[in-house]
Motif scaffolding. Structure first.
Motif, short mmCIF file in Angstrom:
data_model
loop_
_atom_site.label_atom_id
_atom_site.label_comp_id
_atom_site.label_asym_id
_atom_site.label_seq_id
_atom_site.Cartn_x
_atom_site.Cartn_y
_atom_site.Cartn_z
N LEU A 21 0.85 -1.67 -0.01
CA LEU A 21 0.46 -0.17 -0.12
C LEU A 21 0.81 1.08 -0.61
CD1 LEU A 21 -2.51 -0.87 2.51
CD2 LEU A 21 -3.01 -1.07 -0.11
N GLU A 22 1.93 1.12 0.31
CA GLU A 22 2.75 2.53 0.88
C GLU A 22 3.49 2.40 -0.35
OE1 GLU A 22 7.57 2.93 2.33
OE2 GLU A 22 6.17 1.44 3.60
N ARG A 23 4.53 1.26 -1.46
CA ARG A 23 4.95 1.33 -2.46
C ARG A 23 4.16 1.41 -3.77
NH1 ARG A 23 6.32 -4.76 -2.03
NH2 ARG A 23 5.59 -5.45 -4.39
N LYS A 24 2.71 1.77 -4.00
CA LYS A 24 1.85 1.96 -4.75
C LYS A 24 2.25 2.98 -4.96
CE LYS A 24 -1.74 -0.44 -5.92
NZ LYS A 24 -3.22 -1.42 -5.19
N LYS A 25 1.84 3.91 -3.87
CA LYS A 25 1.69 5.87 -3.91
C LYS A 25 3.48 6.16 -4.78
CE LYS A 25 -1.07 5.45 0.49
NZ LYS A 25 -0.47 5.44 1.39
N VAL A 30 10.98 -0.27 -4.40
CA VAL A 30 10.30 -0.50 -3.77
C VAL A 30 11.41 -1.98 -2.78
CG1 VAL A 30 9.01 -3.93 -3.40
CG2 VAL A 30 8.60 -1.93 -5.50
N GLU A 31 12.74 -2.58 -3.00
CA GLU A 31 13.06 -3.33 -1.65
C GLU A 31 13.89 -1.97 -1.05
OE1 GLU A 31 16.53 -5.02 -3.92
OE2 GLU A 31 14.59 -6.58 -5.02
N THR A 32 14.30 -2.02 -0.10
CA THR A 32 14.59 -1.41 1.05
C THR A 32 15.97 -1.45 0.74
OG1 THR A 32 14.17 -3.31 2.31
CG2 THR A 32 12.63 -1.67 2.55
N ASN A 33 16.66 -0.70 1.65
CA ASN A 33 18.72 -0.84 2.40
C ASN A 33 18.65 -2.44 2.75
OD1 ASN A 33 18.51 1.71 0.75
ND2 ASN A 33 18.24 2.66 2.80
N TYR A 34 20.40 -2.87 1.87
CA TYR A 34 20.30 -3.85 2.69
C TYR A 34 20.34 -3.20 4.01
CZ TYR A 34 25.47 -2.39 3.11
OH TYR A 34 26.12 -1.04 3.73
N ASP A 35 21.26 -4.59 4.72
CA ASP A 35 21.21 -4.74 6.59
C ASP A 35 22.70 -5.66 6.57
OD1 ASP A 35 21.21 -6.67 9.06
OD2 ASP A 35 20.08 -4.68 9.35
N ALA A 36 23.91 -5.45 6.59
CA ALA A 36 24.70 -6.01 6.63
C ALA A 36 25.05 -6.80 7.77
CB ALA A 36 25.98 -4.72 7.51
N GLN A 37 24.46 -6.86 8.89
CA GLN A 37 24.22 -8.53 9.83
C GLN A 37 23.79 -9.41 8.88
OE1 GLN A 37 26.38 -9.12 12.11
NE2 GLN A 37 24.94 -11.06 12.10
N GLN A 38 22.57 -9.10 8.33
CA GLN A 38 21.45 -10.19 7.27
C GLN A 38 22.44 -10.72 6.68
OE1 GLN A 38 17.53 -9.41 6.30
NE2 GLN A 38 17.64 -9.95 3.98
N THR A 39 22.99 -9.58 5.68
CA THR A 39 24.23 -10.03 4.20
C THR A 39 24.98 -10.95 5.02
OG1 THR A 39 23.96 -7.57 3.35
CG2 THR A 39 25.52 -9.38 2.86
N ARG A 40 25.83 -10.42 5.58
CA ARG A 40 26.69 -11.77 6.62
C ARG A 40 26.77 -13.31 6.57
NH1 ARG A 40 29.36 -11.69 11.64
NH2 ARG A 40 31.16 -12.22 10.86
N GLU A 41 25.15 -13.50 6.98
CA GLU A 41 24.30 -14.44 7.80
C GLU A 41 23.84 -15.17 6.30
OE1 GLU A 41 20.98 -13.99 10.05
OE2 GLU A 41 21.87 -13.12 11.55
N ASN A 311 -0.25 -0.07 -11.84
CA ASN A 311 -1.54 0.40 -10.69
C ASN A 311 -1.17 1.99 -10.17
OD1 ASN A 311 -2.20 -1.74 -9.39
ND2 ASN A 311 -0.44 -3.57 -9.77
N ARG A 312 0.67 2.58 -10.27
CA ARG A 312 0.62 3.73 -9.61
C ARG A 312 0.01 4.55 -10.81
NH1 ARG A 312 4.33 0.03 -8.02
NH2 ARG A 312 5.85 -0.23 -6.58
N HIS A 313 -0.24 4.65 -11.75
CA HIS A 313 -0.94 5.29 -12.78
C HIS A 313 -2.60 5.44 -11.48
CE1 HIS A 313 1.15 5.18 -16.30
NE2 HIS A 313 2.34 6.70 -15.35
N GLY A 314 -3.17 4.47 -11.35
CA GLY A 314 -4.30 4.10 -11.16
C GLY A 314 -5.69 3.96 -11.84
N ALA A 315 -5.14 2.50 -12.51
CA ALA A 315 -6.26 1.72 -13.42
C ALA A 315 -7.11 1.86 -12.61
CB ALA A 315 -4.94 0.56 -14.14
#
Length: 501
Positions: A21-25, A30-41, A311-315
């Protein structure tokens, strides 16, 4: 292998995505920034598999286990050096590559594969943050001049490699911005254009000259390039769209997907002048899906991009149709690492029904669909599309359930057939049976003219375009110098002496 038990301890967690609902506006990524610890895992999940099939799955031959190990050890700069030794633009592939390397991951036989694409993106973003991405300026110039026609990923990769070899490189782009389909085609919500500009700025500092609004064969004479440059690389892409030749094709409201997508790229960039790839005003005016019933014809990535943009145009409604049958395996319900089709066993690219972020935002998907007729109103505007379903019965294909779908905007995302032929004819370059440039070893019938990317191999992936550009640059370097120090494919084991070559 940094952590022998990592694949047992950590589950797969790739890029996190913003709420639907947030990103359609907006048109932010769409993807959030990376997380260093998650990347290590995630890097720790890479196994000591003996034979890393991921190398073969990647067209660039990226040295994946080694940069995974470096990430786990938190040696991020070394990870960046390993990654950039084979991949000129990890910031592109880390965002928009379908990751054939992951399909070949040995862990993927019976577990979720290593999140290689996510790790790749994390490494390059970490490198930019820490200032490790620096202009690679040659210590010595050869004096040779090379013209690259087209600034998509193949042209950019060829230019980068040729400049690294010491040649003077000029890139000619007919649009008003650099990047090819990276700039005008792929939506901003998948690839923010600041990412492209950031890389172009580095390449300019390296000595590469970019000329925009330079349409070779039109406002730049092809003969001038032949005269003024020691070699020419044709990397103009496959740009002639495959349209659907059925009754009603002349109606208003039927357009190639790229015309629709590139216009939105310009709106996001606040470029008021709506022009096509040649700099001419769009004959069809502004294309908007707002309040319309939209049908996207084609089930690939471009079709998905049209869904997200609509979708972002409001079809009012969005229907995506695909001529192929619906795969029996759904990547959301039956992950491909657990349930593979018999026809695509590991390590092949799996045949699955893929649900993109755009599909998650809402659309109806129909498979085994024949588009039979465009239906118009009395004013010549599209109002509906006649479709039917097809199925095999006793070895015979049968059409059924014919019906009309309301539609005021049809977007054709059925791929591209070949490059435009005008320039090729001016240069007297031979083409193959598909009308792509005939260049078996990247060199055409004209000794100083080479070709790379979609213009040579046909429509393909960004990662293949980068690979083509690198391979082509090596052939050009050999032609100009008699030999080449450029290495297009990865060596089996990396050494510090190899980094930066």
């Amino acid at each position: 292998m940094g952590k022998p038990t990592g694949f047992l301890e950590f589950d797969r967690h790739a890029s996190q995505k913003r709420d639907v609902l947030e990103r359609k506006k907006d048109y932010n990524e769409v993807e959030t920034n990376y997380d260093a610890q998650q990347t290590r895992e995630q890097a720790a999940r890479c196994m000591d598999c003996g034979v890393p099939f991921c190398h073969n799955g990647c067209p660039l031959g990226n040295i994946i286990p080694e940069f995974n190990d470096a990430v786990w050890e938190e040696n991020w700069e070394y990870a960046y050096q390993i990654l950039s030794s084979t991949n000129n633009f990890p910031e592109f592939t880390g965002r928009i590559c379908p990751a054939p390397c992951e399909a070949s991951c040995v862990l993927g036989i019976n577990k979720p594969p290593v999140a290689i694409e996510y790790i790749e993106k994390s490494i390059i973003e970490k490198a930019y943050e820490n200032g490790w991405v620096k202009p690679n300026i040659p210590s010595k110039r050869t004096g040779k001049k090379v013209a690259v026609v087209g600034s998509g990923p193949a042209g950019m990769a060829a230019a980068s490699q040729l400049n690294k070899a010491g040649h003077w490189v000029t890139v000619f782009e007919r649009a008003d911005e650099i990047g090819g389909l990276l700039r005008y085609g792929i939506p901003d919500f998948k690839l923010d254009k600041s990412v492209v500009k950031r890389r172009v700025a580095v390449m300019e500092q390296e000595g590469i000259v970019f000329k925009t609004n330079a349409n070779v064969g039109v406002n730049v004479k092809a003969s001038d390039l032949v005269r003024d440059f020691d070699a020419i690389v044709l990397a103009g892409g496959s740009t002639v769209p495959r349209m659907i030749d059925i009754k009603g094709k002349e109606l208003k409201g039927i357009y190639p997907a790229m015309e629709f997508l590139s216009q939105q790229n310009k709106r996001v960039a606040d470029i008021e002048r709506i022009t096509d790839h040649k700099g001419d005003a769009y004959a069809n005016g502004e294309l908007l899906a707002t309040g319309k019933n939209v049908m996207v014809i084609g089930g690939g990535d471009t079709g998905s991009d049209c869904v997200g943009t609509s979708n972002r145009h409001g079809a009012k409604s969005i229907t995506q149709v695909e001529v192929m049958p619906e795969p029996g395996i759904d990547d959301k319900k039956q992950p491909y690492y657990k349930f593979r089709a018999e026809t695509t066993p590991w390590p092949n690219w799996p045949l699955t029904k893929r649900t993109s972020t755009s599909h998650e935002e809402g659309c109806e998907r129909l498979f085994s669909i024949n588009v039979k007729e465009y239906i118009g109103d009395s004013d010549g505007n599209l109002k509906g599309i006649l479709i039917s379903e097809s199925a095999m019965f006793n070895g015979t294909r049968v059409e059924m359930n014919e019906r009309e779908i309301p539609c005021e905007l049809a977007l054709i995302a059925a791929g591209f057939v070949n490059p435009q032929q005008d320039l090729l004819q001016q240069l007297e370059v031979e083409v193959d049976e598909r009308r792509n440039v005939k260049a078996l070893e990247y060199q055409t019938n004209k000794s100083k003219i080479f070709a790379a990317g979609d213009m040579r191999r046909g429509q393909s992936l960004v990662v293949w375009a980068i690979s083509e550009g690198r391979e082509c640059a090596r052939k050009v370097d050999e032609y100009l110098m008699g030999e080449s120090l450029l290495e297009a494919k990865a060596v089996s084991m990396i050494s510090p002496a190899y980094i930066g070559i």
